[in-house]
Design a protein around this motif. Structure first.
Motif, PDB file in Angstrom:
ATOM      1  N   MET A 329       0.862  -1.183   0.000  1.00 23.54           N
ATOM      2  CA  MET A 329       0.000   0.000   0.000  1.00 23.54           C
ATOM      3  C   MET A 329       0.898   1.232   0.000  1.00 23.54           C
ATOM      4  O   MET A 329       1.577   1.516   0.983  1.00 23.54           O
ATOM      5  N   TRP A 363      -1.882  -3.174  -3.022  1.00 19.80           N
ATOM      6  CA  TRP A 363      -2.997  -3.164  -2.077  1.00 19.80           C
ATOM      7  C   TRP A 363      -3.648  -1.802  -2.125  1.00 19.80           C
ATOM      8  O   TRP A 363      -3.046  -0.800  -1.759  1.00 19.80           O
ATOM      9  N   PRO A 365      -6.041   0.901  -0.760  1.00 20.22           N
ATOM     10  CA  PRO A 365      -6.670   1.185   0.534  1.00 20.22           C
ATOM     11  C   PRO A 365      -8.187   1.204   0.394  1.00 20.22           C
ATOM     12  O   PRO A 365      -8.703   1.642  -0.644  1.00 20.22           O
ATOM     13  N   CYS A 454       3.462  -1.035   4.165  1.00 22.27           N
ATOM     14  CA  CYS A 454       2.919   0.310   3.966  1.00 22.27           C
ATOM     15  C   CYS A 454       3.678   1.335   4.802  1.00 22.27           C
ATOM     16  O   CYS A 454       4.487   0.980   5.652  1.00 22.27           O
TER      17      CYS A 454
END
Lengths: 557, 557
Positions: A329, A363, A365, A454
């Motif tokens: 992310m 990924w 969010p 992340c």
């Protein structure tokens, strides 16, 4: 026994009493730290070399696993190690203001007992034999003051050690220093009317983070190699990240937090957790394993009887092949991370791409703005009444970030029970949706992703009083996912250029964008966060260990 | 598809619509149950023999493990078994009023599919292949009405199967009947304005218990061998006990309860759980293991990833010897159990004394009155607002036990958030104290007790509208301890004499004492409860299995 603290006629006097006490504990060292020059560099991490002995430096810069190994064989005495950390903690205090009190008398008595035990039994008393451990102030320590950062709570004395301290004690730990926390414990910084502001040893114009910011600064300066913090929105991870050390927010109900003092202790809408900060990943692992191996669920009724998981925790593919599937992310799509964070993430991702058996997936969010709305609405379900009472009781003023999170926060509202349930319903729905998203990464015969990689925040440690954006950490509190922070690099003004002509997405993004000036953040550590599914605490430690075997972290400048 | 239910102009019409629908599902059987004589004995359990075929009787009185074994080898077809249970459930409805609807069309379609699967694949589809399972109404079933016992909620259609049904379906279950529950789901009986009262097949002047009382009566009559209930204060255990079958209240967050409809769904002060009732202990075990083996934590976000525990779960002594240590609680010291309960407990204890390796310890109840005060204060933290709204919306009257638990209950009060936290603090303190008490049974080098053996209630099934005392079951909800109910004997007016000249301890005790007349309770099943520590679900099943290997239960009259 410490002096009997009490409420004096003004909050200023009460606070001064605590600082005077703290100073007296520094002065009580066998060899106190001398006065420092008034003019100091912004990055004070190099000053240890000028003040401490070579041996003290060597000991305090050793990794916890190295110290433990040598303490366990008798190659080192606990007394020697403890003395070194006491002196370095004293210096850390003078440079970053991270200590509420040193405990030289208690600690050296304990260390001597352990040394005697070793001499008599030729074996360590437990897995942490003789290791000095630092402790955030609001984790109760028998017979010592316990104020959680409120002036009005000074004079409250802990009747017993917190459960986690009892377990660590049995494993052979030495508690030698207590560390600062912010007023209300609800800042991602560390600023109180008792002790003022704790700053970042890499750049003292920046925050050490919070709320376990005393721990963060102390560990960043190597004044501790293993410390205990607490986290309800990022309070272990922000200081770990800001100071370039490791920090774990475990899944809730695994580690014992009974015996900590705070407001709203019995709310169960967002569970506060206790966890370690360490200068090494192995420190994190040994700490957590030691506590879980002690079956803490027989000492604190709400903990879960989940033994420590061993073995390769990644599952096998349909083909029988074990791979590591990492969701990346880059950005929560609300506040864009500063250039050094994106650089760090890109560098790690590039390295991961080179590792055989690692698969990277983007990924996306999922409504992190809604996640913040939910958690922020649940944090102070009493309208922050307890906090307001605790602050008003002494007349102390609101610190800037207390104002930010309580008085200027649109989500602070005293809820009715019906409204509370409406928010827990939204929370649970959001958790279901996130679970389903994670499940949905299982496709083409593959398993779901193992972890999410992340940012820990929208930038490195911000300037004081500017840590407004919690959502890169609070996201995982809302979901109750374990999250592990690790150091990657430092801000380098030569390469971390500000993005020109950026059009902020919203007010929060604009605030964060404006904050960044590359010189302002010079030297600040840059860290990343590895997130697992609920109860995958062991797995995220294992995955980071795997990554570190292939990627040398932190990257050298 | 069922007829589209809707709110009609009066609550009576809406309710009649539901009963008419129920009756139509009974009438839709291939071979409907004939009319019954108006005059029936109080104990109707023997009537099956007069109305059902020999084969139906044999099938429906088989233990679930026997049926599963024969279904798994193809010795029995699901269609045959399902038809038998449909007929016996229809008869149970006519005798005890325990059904909200039969599902002959769905169930026989499903059974036929499973039979085809078996014929084609020569193996079962899953561990529950072809087994009929009964379901309490408020556990949502796709496209069917979902009203949770409130007239005003009629017309609400479930959009999906509850998570637990999805898992059981994958394992091969056949859902063939939905069962009654009381208005508000907060009775230890089963009485609603939709369906009236569900009575006990052993003595129809007594209650079937509740809130899963439809399940209780149905299983007591062998109209089901495995059913699903829910429990927040005794709602699985009271009906299991009252009807002489097994029932498990699992520890919270192990089995998926998502998709159940109730008021106060998102409160988290006292966690409602879902669990099985069965005519055998093995039925309980297979049900629970099947669900946990399906990793329900990947389907419902708040569940815990605790795999099913195998192996001997009793720990060894310092001497290396495995013993079973049983704490026996005779009485909660508030309301004294009726003579049949004490007789049953004494008889089991006497048998246990004869077993090698079993050690019995007196378990003194610890402030069970305080426990009730806490849980009763937490049950309706909104002042029962949701319930009152749900009842008022249709104009239906309060059933007597709804009045008892909502309107006449001194602990029902709308709490502020601050008050709520004060109660959760008391709850947590009480849990700590009980944990410490349990720990304290470890002495003289021994382990703590494994289980507590105790009554399920202050008597056998009481007369209708008299189940006022919850604390023998709600105690373990407050502590979140798993609790397993099992049949021991039946009330025998010849030997269960009322205690004369008893001086009641208090008003509740007097109420309970007055209730008991030996003829009034004739034939009522008498059951006991085995309680474990949190997450010892597998252990209490294992311990009861061990006991049953040595003690033939239930005792014959």
């Amino acid at each position: 026994m410490p002096p009997p603290f009490k409420q004096l006629s003004t909050w200023q006097e009460t606070a001064k009493q605590m600082r005077d006490h703290r100073d007296s504990t520094l002065a009580a060292l066998e060899s106190p730290i001398p006065g420092l020059p008034v003019q100091l560099p912004l990055n004070v991490t190099h000053l240890a070399k000028e003040i401490l002995t070579e041996e003290e430096i060597k000991l305090t810069e050793s990794l916890p696993e190295t110290l433990m190994a040598e303490l366990a064989t008798g190659a080192l005495t606990s007394t020697k190690v403890t003395k070194a950390f006491l002196r370095r903690a004293a210096l850390a205090q003078k440079l970053t203001n991270c200590v509420t009190e040193l405990l030289p008398e208690r600690a050296l008595k304990r260390a001597a007992e352990l040394d005697t035990y070793f001499a008599q039994n030729k074996k360590p008393i437990g897995s942490l034999h003789g290791l000095p451990i630092s402790v955030k102030e609001h984790i109760g320590m028998k017979d010592l003051d316990l104020n959680a950062g409120f002036v009005s709570w000074v004079g409250n004395t802990a009747k017993a050690d917190a459960v986690i301290l009892q377990i660590l004690w049995s494993a052979g730990a030495v508690f030698y220093v207590r560390t600062t926390q912010p007023q209300s414990l609800m800042h991602l910084e560390t600023s109180s009317n008792l002790y003022g502001e704790t700053v970042n040893p890499y750049n003292t114009k920046l925050t050490s983070g919070g709320s376990s910011g005393g721990e963060g600064a102390l560990l960043g300066f190597n004044g501790s190699c293993l410390g205990i913090g607490t986290d309800i929105g990022g309070s272990i991870r922000s200081p770990a990240a800001n100071n370039g050390v490791y920090g774990l927010r475990p899944t809730s109900f695994r580690l014992p937090n009974a015996g900590c003092l705070a407001t709203m202790l019995y709310e169960e809408h967002v569970i506060p957790v206790i966890g370690p900060l360490s200068t090494s990943l192995e420190g994190i692992r040994l700490f957590t394993k030691t506590i879980i191996d002690a079956q803490p669920w027989l000492k604190q009724a709400n903990l879960l009887p989940l033994p420590w998981k061993e073995g390769d925790l990644r599952e096998k593919d349909a083909s029988g092949k074990t791979t590591l599937r990492v969701g990346v992310m880059w950005d929560d799509e609300i506040v864009k991370p500063h250039p050094p964070v994106l650089r760090a993430l890109k560098k790690v991702v590039d390295k991961l791409k080179e590792i055989e058996g690692v698969e990277l997936i983007d990924w996306k969010p999922y409504k992190h703005d809604l996640a913040w709305e939910i958690i922020a609405s649940l944090y102070f379900a009493d309208g922050a009444l307890e906090d307001k009472v605790a602050i008003a009781a002494s007349g102390e003023p609101y610190r800037p970030l207390t104002n930010f999170i309580i008085n200027d926060n649109p989500y602070v509202k005293e809820l009715t029970i019906t409204e509370l349930w409406a928010w827990t319903a939204k929370r649970d729905k959001y958790r279901e949706e996130y679970m389903n998203l994670w499940n949905s990464t299982a496709n083409d015969g593959k398993r779901p992703i193992d972890v999410i990689l992340c940012p820990v925040g929208p930038g490195a440690a911000p300037p004081l009083n500017c840590a407004h954006y919690w959502a890169y950490t609070s996201q995982w509190n809302l979901l109750d996912y374990p999250a592990l922070v690790f150091p990657v690099t430092q801000v380098d003004p030569l390469i971390d250029l500000k993005e020109e002509r950026y059009q902020p997405r919203n007010e929060k993004d604009a605030y964060n964008y404006e904050l960044y000036e590359r010189e302002r953040y010079r030297d600040a550590p840059v860290s990343l966060q590895l997130v697992g599914r609920r109860f995958d605490d062991e797995k995220i430690i294992q995955v980071l260990d795997f990554i570190q075997q292939h990627v040398k972290l932190p990257f050298q400048k």
